[in-house]
Design an enzyme around this catalytic site. Sequence first.
Site, PDB file in Angstrom:
ATOM      1  N   GLU A  18       1.042  -1.363   0.020  1.00 18.15           N
ATOM      2  CA  GLU A  18       0.632  -0.152   0.162  1.00 18.15           C
ATOM      3  C   GLU A  18       0.616   1.608   0.151  1.00 18.15           C
ATOM      4  O   GLU A  18       1.987   1.137   0.871  1.00 18.15           O
ATOM      5  CB  GLU A  18      -0.768   0.283   1.354  1.00 18.15           C
ATOM      6  CG  GLU A  18      -2.090   1.397   1.409  1.00 18.15           C
ATOM      7  CD  GLU A  18      -2.796   1.017   2.077  1.00 18.15           C
ATOM      8  OE1 GLU A  18      -3.820  -0.341   2.044  1.00 18.15           O
ATOM      9  OE2 GLU A  18      -3.236   2.111   3.119  1.00 18.15           O
ATOM     10  N   ASP A 162     -21.844  -6.468  12.601  1.00 15.21           N
ATOM     11  CA  ASP A 162     -21.057  -6.117  11.898  1.00 15.21           C
ATOM     12  C   ASP A 162     -20.656  -7.839  10.741  1.00 15.21           C
ATOM     13  O   ASP A 162     -20.224  -7.400   9.575  1.00 15.21           O
ATOM     14  CB  ASP A 162     -18.921  -6.274  12.653  1.00 15.21           C
ATOM     15  CG  ASP A 162     -17.903  -5.055  11.904  1.00 15.21           C
ATOM     16  OD1 ASP A 162     -18.522  -4.511  11.966  1.00 15.21           O
ATOM     17  OD2 ASP A 162     -17.054  -6.062  11.562  1.00 15.21           O
TER      18      ASP A 162
END
Length: 300
Positions: A18, A162
């Site tokens: 990243e 979630d």
Amino acid sequence: MSTLVEDLRTARRRFSVEFSPAHDEETAARQWRSVQRLRELGPLFASVTYGAGGGDREGTVELASRIAREGGVRPLAHLTAVGQSTQQLRGVLRELAAGGVRDVLALRGDPDGDPDAPWEPHPQGLQHADQLVRLAREEGAESVGVAAFPLGHPESPDLDTDLRHLLGKLAAGAGFAIAQLTYDVEDFLRLRDRLAAVGCEAPLVPGLLPVTSPKVLEVTRRLTHGHEPSWLNRRLQPLLDDRGAFREEGVRLAAEDGRRLLAEGVQVLHLYSLNASSNVVRLVEELGLAAPAAQRPAAG
């Protein structure tokens, strides 16, 4: 050419990396040298972050497009719904497509300037990440990824809720998920088990960030909302005044986590570069994550 989701399904001991858009020429030059160095190791993809409120929009499009054009690596552009109308988001997706970027990580995102502030959608924007997934697919994104939360999203009342939200994003058209940073490998493995228990086979990729300085430690504390195992402080606290020893221990901790994840059958590790290559190269070499020679891009 295979899709990113297909590559994630068939990968064996590989890595992704990243980057964040640079804000000055010196950082940008150093960052591009890192891109060139890491391409030699054959990452599955290079993700490019997107600032809160679209603050790094132009930088994200520029860097992801340059990676697509010159980097020899598949770019994955982050995209958040914060502070932008649906029409603006369509515009970003079209700019990315024009730049050769086929893959997107669709994130609701945090409020600009304060991740703990109450979420408020743009009046002409989107409320949830699953809507952004659908929008990206409508605009022709080939593969769409989403975030997964091993500890549960801070706004989720419990892990079951979630999980339903994550499954909803995958049902909306996402093909894989990248797990938010956690200090404890067990947190990730429990999330993987929850997905497996409901029959979900979408690739789930864990993130690793070497804690190489006290500043990085503070950043990760914010990202994990203060959830950290006691052993982490026991190993790092005595080294606060020794920069070199702190860095070494931080890389060592990341390598230990990486080995545990690989031993548990995880095949792809997402490595946060902080726009530099040295720690990523070291982890790739120590963990054996480089692509086979035949799958690496030609030099140039």
